[in-house]
Scaffold this active site. Structure first.
Site, mmCIF file in Angstrom:
data_model
loop_
_atom_site.group_PDB
_atom_site.id
_atom_site.type_symbol
_atom_site.label_atom_id
_atom_site.label_comp_id
_atom_site.label_asym_id
_atom_site.label_seq_id
_atom_site.Cartn_x
_atom_site.Cartn_y
_atom_site.Cartn_z
ATOM 1 N N ALA A 278 6.784 0.597 -16.969
ATOM 2 C CA ALA A 278 5.693 1.279 -16.230
ATOM 3 C C ALA A 278 4.489 1.204 -16.934
ATOM 4 C CB ALA A 278 5.981 2.679 -15.665
ATOM 5 N N LYS B 238 14.749 -5.299 -15.417
ATOM 6 C CA LYS B 238 13.745 -5.317 -16.463
ATOM 7 C C LYS B 238 14.168 -5.942 -17.748
ATOM 8 C CE LYS B 238 11.998 -0.579 -15.127
ATOM 9 N NZ LYS B 238 12.122 0.804 -15.193
ATOM 10 N N LEU C 88 3.692 1.740 -20.190
ATOM 11 C CA LEU C 88 3.950 1.566 -21.643
ATOM 12 C C LEU C 88 3.433 0.255 -22.040
ATOM 13 C CD1 LEU C 88 7.068 3.275 -22.557
ATOM 14 C CD2 LEU C 88 4.792 4.055 -22.526
ATOM 15 N N LYS D 272 9.255 -6.067 -9.935
ATOM 16 C CA LYS D 272 10.226 -6.645 -10.715
ATOM 17 C C LYS D 272 11.161 -8.018 -10.174
ATOM 18 C CE LYS D 272 11.627 -2.209 -11.796
ATOM 19 N NZ LYS D 272 10.689 -1.623 -11.323
ATOM 20 N N THR E 229 4.702 -4.133 -4.394
ATOM 21 C CA THR E 229 5.712 -3.924 -3.536
ATOM 22 C C THR E 229 7.166 -3.950 -4.237
ATOM 23 O OG1 THR E 229 6.562 -6.309 -2.977
ATOM 24 C CG2 THR E 229 4.520 -5.238 -1.580
ATOM 25 N N VAL F 48 0.818 -1.192 -0.203
ATOM 26 C CA VAL F 48 0.010 0.017 0.016
ATOM 27 C C VAL F 48 0.748 1.182 0.006
ATOM 28 C CG1 VAL F 48 -2.186 1.048 0.972
ATOM 29 C CG2 VAL F 48 -1.637 -1.459 1.547
#
Ligand code: ADP
Ligand code: ASP
Ligand code: MG
Length: 850
Positions: free
Chosen positions: A647, A718, A649, A615, A592, A504
């Site tokens: 993000a 990534k 995209l 990730k 998270t 959160v």
């Protein structure tokens, strides 16, 4: 489980008829163990106004096992025969024990089983010593599967104090006697069934008939072909003039295509009998190819319904014609085909070549799945199962020996490794252009069409394609005709989607603000929030007030457990506890940056779907990720992770579309760090490094320790996620990472690092000057191929797409088989809680029913 199977509307009313009958068939895939058999018994005994006649398949996998025993016997492998028989014996005994509560009943059934398996063993040994397996013996052996499952069901019913009786199929279903593929003599069967079954039903006895089996000449046992229990059910339904026939299967209904092939397959709520018959004939495994023939003149509706979910409506097959908006309602794919081509000038004008071709193959017992004659009449193509390809060629060479010797026919060619794809729908006849839409969709997907046939009924079009293209082809055609929208619903019934939010933080809170604004018919319901301290959960959804106070609290840096109704727990514990509740299409959303694999595993094991912005899980060691994917597959769960790269995209989405349409991605390049992008464009404008980084920190673009961004590790993760999609088999340690933090600055305290930023200004100014001199700009670039992954600082020429990037924008460049000269470029904002939350929301909405 409550069963209300007979409350569904039927084809006609049962009012006034004392003994309205319906037929149930329990499919083999459903009858897996004793719990399943007990469930079938519950269904049979549920209160209803009709009387039920039951047909049962062999227990799951038993027919295959019996065929294997027969084959071992033929090969003289007595040891394999014995192991096979013992294994089947034990399995049946075990299922029987699980169905029967008392010892006496168990013993009685065990005696029956002992006898049956001893006989089977002796027969098989006989075959083994002769090394000859006749079709007659094979049928006799294989019929045992349904005979025994029927015995078990009867015993189970009797144990529940029901008046149930085993009825030998061979005594009521008279057939043409073709071993392995018999078809009922409908008139004779009508008489036998009425004479035998009707009186039983009148006396309120519950008949249980083994499916798949019939009587041949001289009282021989014959089988009706694989999946033949469907045919048993329809034949009985016809002879009894049943109210309806229900085929209980392991699928939610008859679907737009095989759900194992196309995940977006949907239940077709209703199909016309002719459509269903065509689909079955063209190989949709869900129905025996000839199952609907007995119902051509008799209007008995058939329902295909999910055994595991008896209240779900499933599919109705009846004389109605609905869903007219869909010219194509379903498609079937049959793999393992051989394409036989008969060519020759002699075919020109010679009548009956096609008919003779068919006749020759029929005589050889080879079923033809498709036949197509080129308009030049120069050749005929037909498909037969691969394993019969050679036989078919031989049979045809024999049938056309004369023409071949006169060179009127050039020859026969058999090509294996093919598949057929057939689309079916009554509406096709009235809507032009269906074929061309299908062909265009296939060619767009890069699928080559080898042959085409349109059924004379105009109810179907079939094409022959290479087997390796089968999946891509099915998906392309399924999409083209929008079959994922049929009936308007997903596979599951509930019109809800329950979200459990793990994390959160900034993204999580942004997501909670956005969720109520989503415009889908089904709005996701947040049922749980989890953070490091514990969780809050409401099975009917957290109220807006509860959510608002959780958001306020977390924004103030306090843990969830400071809420009154929260519980303390670790994330895996929280997920496990939440998962014990009845949730609708539950999805775990991980926003998270923690090591959350244990929690995700718990979620998958509970059939939850997963949406990741985190990730870490997918950049974990390869074995762990593979295990995670396998777990997801096993539970039919999806893992969506659009925001783990770029993000908001549409990176994953574009990748998936490329692959779905048959393209192959060769290389991915890009800039996927908003922070580094900002830093380098600022330096490019001439600002000193220290000033640019200070600005980035002030704007909240960096992690608390800016070295976390400068190290390149975030980009490396990534890159790894992307590369793994391309088939890269390494780990994070195999990614070449070029850190922007000089060695000397790596281990000093954060404060000192921040205080000495200006010391690096000169180095950066020099780098920038060198690049400028070459007409280049600095970018932090990711490059991934199936074999190599690297991230690092690069000077790229101004003409390169990456050179045009500004600020925090991200860019991903796909070089593919099709996009080779001009790669596919995706550019846009790639950082910040708002765009990331929007991407996460988009993933969640992907999981909601349309
Ligand atoms: P049964 O248990 O009654 O013998 P089957 O196993 O023969 O049932 O048929 C169900 C199977 O058919 C499913 O597991 C599914 O993979 C396959 N199938 C192929 N095409 C379809 C379709 N169009 N709709 C539903 N299932 C299909
Ligand atoms: N048991 C047979 C088969 O597996 C028949 C059936 O299940 O319908 O083909
Ligand atoms: Mg079947």
């Amino acid at each position: 489980m409550p069963a209300r199977s007979s409350t569904r509307p039927a084809g006609r009313s049962s009012a006034g008829r004392a003994t309205a009958v319906e037929v149930f068939k329990f499919g083999g895939a459903s009858l897996a163990d004793s719990a399943a058999v007990r469930h079938a018994i519950d269904l049979i005994l549920a209160p209803r106004t009709t009387r039920v006649v039951n047909v049962v398949s062999a227990l799951a996998g038993v027919t295959d096992a019996l065929l294997a025993i027969a084959a071992s016997a033929r090969d003289g492998d007595v040891k394999a025969v014995d192991t096979g028989v013992d294994r089947l014996h034990a399995r049946h005994a075990h299922v029987g024990d699980g169905v029967l509560p008392n010892i006496r009943a168990r013993k009685a059934l065990r005696r029956e089983l002992d006898e049956a398996f001893e006989e089977l063993r002796m027969l098989a040994h006989g075959v083994a010593s002769l090394r000859e397996l006749t079709p007659r013996t094979r049928d006799f052996l294989v019929a045992r599967g349904e005979q025994l499952s029927a015995r078990i069901v009867v015993a189970g019913l009797v144990a529940r104090k029901a008046k149930a009786q085993y009825v030998e199929a061979a005594e009521i279903i008279q057939t043409d006697g073709v071993f392995g593929n018999a078809f009922p003599d409908l008139a004779a069967t009508d008489r036998l069934v009425r004479a035998t079954l009707r009186p039983l039903v009148k006396r309120k006895v519950i008949p249980v008939v083994p499916g798949f089996v019939g009587g041949g000449e001289g009282g021989a046992l014959v089988t009706l072909g694989r999946g033949g229990s469907d045919l048993t059910a329809t034949v009985l339904g016809r002879s009894l003039k049943a109210e309806r026939i229900t085929l209980w299967k392991d699928v939610p209904g008859l679907m737009t295509t095989d759900p194992r092939l196309v995940p977006t397959a949907r239940i077709v709520p209703q199909l016309n009998v002719r459509e269903a018959a065509e689909l079955a004939y063209y190989g949709a495994k869900v129905l025996h190819p000839r199952a609907l023939i007995p119902l051509t003149r008799v209007r008995v509706p058939v329902f295909v319904r999910p055994f595991a979910e008896p209240e779900a409506p499933g599919t109705e097959i009846s004389v109605r014609h609905t869903l007219q908006r869909y010219p194509v309602k379903a498609l079937s794919i049959v793999r393992g085909q051989a394409l036989i081509t008969v060519t020759g000038n002699g075919m020109l004008g010679v009548p009956g070549i096609a008919a003779r071709t068919f006749a020759a193959l029929q005589q050889a017992g080879i079923s033809v799945t498709l036949i197509s004659q080129a308009s030049s009449e120069h050749s005929i193509c037909l498909c037969v199962p691969s394993e019969r390809g050679k036989d078919a060629k031989v049979a045809l060479e024999r049938a056309f020996a004369l023409e071949l010797s006169r060179r009127e026919l050039e020859g026969m060619d058999a090509q294996t490794g093919m598949a057929t794809l057939a689309v079916v729908g009554l509406g096709m006849a009235g809507s032009p252009g269906i074929a061309s839409r299908m062909f265009t969709a296939l060619s767009r997907a890069g699928v080559n069409i080898v042959a085409i046939a349109q059924g004379s009924s105009e109810l179907n079009i079939s094409v022959v394609i290479a087997e390796r293209d089968a999946e891509a082809a099915a998906r392309a055609v399924h999409d083209e005709f929008q079959l994922d929208k049929i009936g308007g619903g997903g596979v599951r019934r509930d019109d809800r989607l329950d979200v459990v939010l793990l994390g959160v933080g900034q993204i999580g809170r942004e997501l909670l603000r956005m969720l109520p604004l989503s415009r889908r018919r089904v709005r996701p319901t947040v049922v749980g929030l989890i953070d490091r301290s514990g969780f809050v959960f409401e099975p009917d959804g957290l109220s807006p007030r509860q959510l608002a106070s959780a958001v306020a609290l977390k924004a103030a840096g306090k843990p969830l457990t400071s809420l009154a109704h929260a519980r303390k727990a670790s994330a895996p514990e929280a997920v496990q506890w939440i998962a014990t509740h009845a949730l609708a299409r539950p999805v775990l959303v991980d926003v998270t940056a923690d090591d959350t694999l244990p929690a995700i595993r718990k979620a998958l094991a509970a059939d939850m779907d997963i949406v990741l912005a985190n990730k870490k899980p997918l950049s974990a060691p390869r074995a762990e990720v593979a295990a995670l994917r396998a777990l997801a597959e096993q539970h039919g769960a999806r893992i969506l992770h659009e925001t783990t790269v770029g993000a908001g995209l549409p990176v994953m989405d574009s990748y998936a579309k490329l692959v779905e349409t048959g393209d192959k991605v060769l290389r991915v390049e890009g800039c996927t760090s908003g922070t580094l992008g900002f830093l380098l464009t600022e330096i490019g404008k001439g600002r000193p490094f220290s000033e640019a980084l200070g600005d980035a920190m002030a704007r909240g673009y960096t992690e608390p320790d800016p070295r976390d961004d400068l190290s390149g590790m975030d980009v490396a993760r990534k890159a790894l996620i992307l590369a793994r999609m391309l088939g890269f088999e390494g780990d994070l340690t195999d990614v070449t990472v070029d850190s922007l933090v000089p060695e000397a600055y790596r281990s000093m305290p954060v404060a000192k690092f921040k205080a000495t930023l200006a010391d690096q200004d000169k180095m950066w100014a020099d780098r920038q000057a060198a690049a400028t001199k070459q007409g280049k700009v600095l970018r932090y670039v990711l490059r991934a191929t199936p074999t190599k992954v690297a991230v690092g600082l690069q000077a790229v020429p101004l003409s390169h797409p990456l050179a045009g990037l500004r600020g925090t924008d991200n860019q991903i460049v796909f070089t593919t088989k099709r996009y080779k000269e001009h790669p596919l470029v995706i550019t846009g904002p790639g950082a910040g809680p708002a765009v990331t939350a929007a991407g996460v929301l988009n993933d969640i909405l992907q999981l909601t029913p349309a």
